[in-house]
Design a protein around this motif. Sequence first.
Motif, PDB file in Angstrom:
ATOM      1  N   LEU A  44       0.832  -1.205   0.000  1.00 53.69           N
ATOM      2  CA  LEU A  44       0.000   0.000   0.000  1.00 53.69           C
ATOM      3  C   LEU A  44       0.860   1.246   0.000  1.00 53.69           C
ATOM      4  O   LEU A  44       0.626   2.176  -0.782  1.00 53.69           O
ATOM      5  N   TYR A  45       1.878   1.264   0.859  1.00 58.64           N
ATOM      6  CA  TYR A  45       2.733   2.450   0.955  1.00 58.64           C
ATOM      7  C   TYR A  45       3.451   2.711  -0.358  1.00 58.64           C
ATOM      8  O   TYR A  45       3.538   3.852  -0.822  1.00 58.64           O
ATOM      9  N   ARG A  46       3.962   1.629  -0.961  1.00 58.34           N
ATOM     10  CA  ARG A  46       4.720   1.813  -2.201  1.00 58.34           C
ATOM     11  C   ARG A  46       3.792   2.185  -3.348  1.00 58.34           C
ATOM     12  O   ARG A  46       4.146   3.020  -4.199  1.00 58.34           O
ATOM     13  N   ALA A  47       2.613   1.586  -3.392  1.00 59.97           N
ATOM     14  CA  ALA A  47       1.644   1.938  -4.431  1.00 59.97           C
ATOM     15  C   ALA A  47       1.266   3.410  -4.321  1.00 59.97           C
ATOM     16  O   ALA A  47       1.110   4.098  -5.335  1.00 59.97           O
ATOM     17  N   TRP A  48       1.156   3.901  -3.101  1.00 56.51           N
ATOM     18  CA  TRP A  48       0.830   5.316  -2.908  1.00 56.51           C
ATOM     19  C   TRP A  48       1.955   6.211  -3.424  1.00 56.51           C
ATOM     20  O   TRP A  48       1.718   7.199  -4.113  1.00 56.51           O
ATOM     21  N   ASP A  49       3.177   5.885  -3.075  1.00 60.63           N
ATOM     22  CA  ASP A  49       4.320   6.694  -3.520  1.00 60.63           C
ATOM     23  C   ASP A  49       4.354   6.802  -5.044  1.00 60.63           C
ATOM     24  O   ASP A  49       4.611   7.881  -5.596  1.00 60.63           O
ATOM     25  N   ILE A  50       4.109   5.701  -5.716  1.00 62.58           N
ATOM     26  CA  ILE A  50       4.150   5.701  -7.177  1.00 62.58           C
ATOM     27  C   ILE A  50       2.970   6.478  -7.745  1.00 62.58           C
ATOM     28  O   ILE A  50       3.110   7.206  -8.743  1.00 62.58           O
TER      29      ILE A  50
END
Length: 211
Positions: free
Chosen positions: A67-73
């Motif tokens: 979730l965190y990485r998907a948000w950053d992208i």
Amino acid sequence: MGDVKRRYDASRRREQAAENRARILAAARESFEVRGYGGTTIAEIARTAGVAAETVYATFRNKPTLLYRAWDIAVGGDEQDVHLLERPELQAVFAEPDLPTRLRLFAAVNTVVMRRTAGLRLAVETAAESEPAVAVFLEGIDAARFAAMGVHALRAKETGQLAVSEEECRDVLFAMTDGTLWRTLVVRQGWSDDRYATWLGTLWATTLAAP
């Protein structure tokens, strides 16, 4: 020949890993937006991405990290580790000396960001109601956005063309950039992104910039 083959194999493995990572993140984002955080499983992400569940765990460890990485992208538009304020599109906004024009440019950039993030943001907001870790993550998202709007307000003040206080400018920008307004007008009311960006830019320019 052996060294060449080893280099080729290593290069191919890196390419494969990058391809898997991209597919996993795309599948995770789609699942979070469609099924919600609670309805998303690692197994479903793996099936959609065409990889084994073990590959997902090995690459990202767990669902919160996904979730965190998907948000950053979604925010930045790619996997480059570059803060949004430092990206060329925002640097071009800050380079514009005329504040009304700058606010219109910012509205256009923000609309693109909303297109990428608003659906995922809604999933995060919903999950935050029952998932303490996601609630903390949401607080971090908003803290970062509040700080970014503070930078916009400070830079606007430096032009000498701000019609309101720096704090009011920051608060107005913060209140209008969490995705709620974009979802209401574009998703629910059927506005185009162009119409939304033009309207938002005009609103900011007429209320925040001195005549």
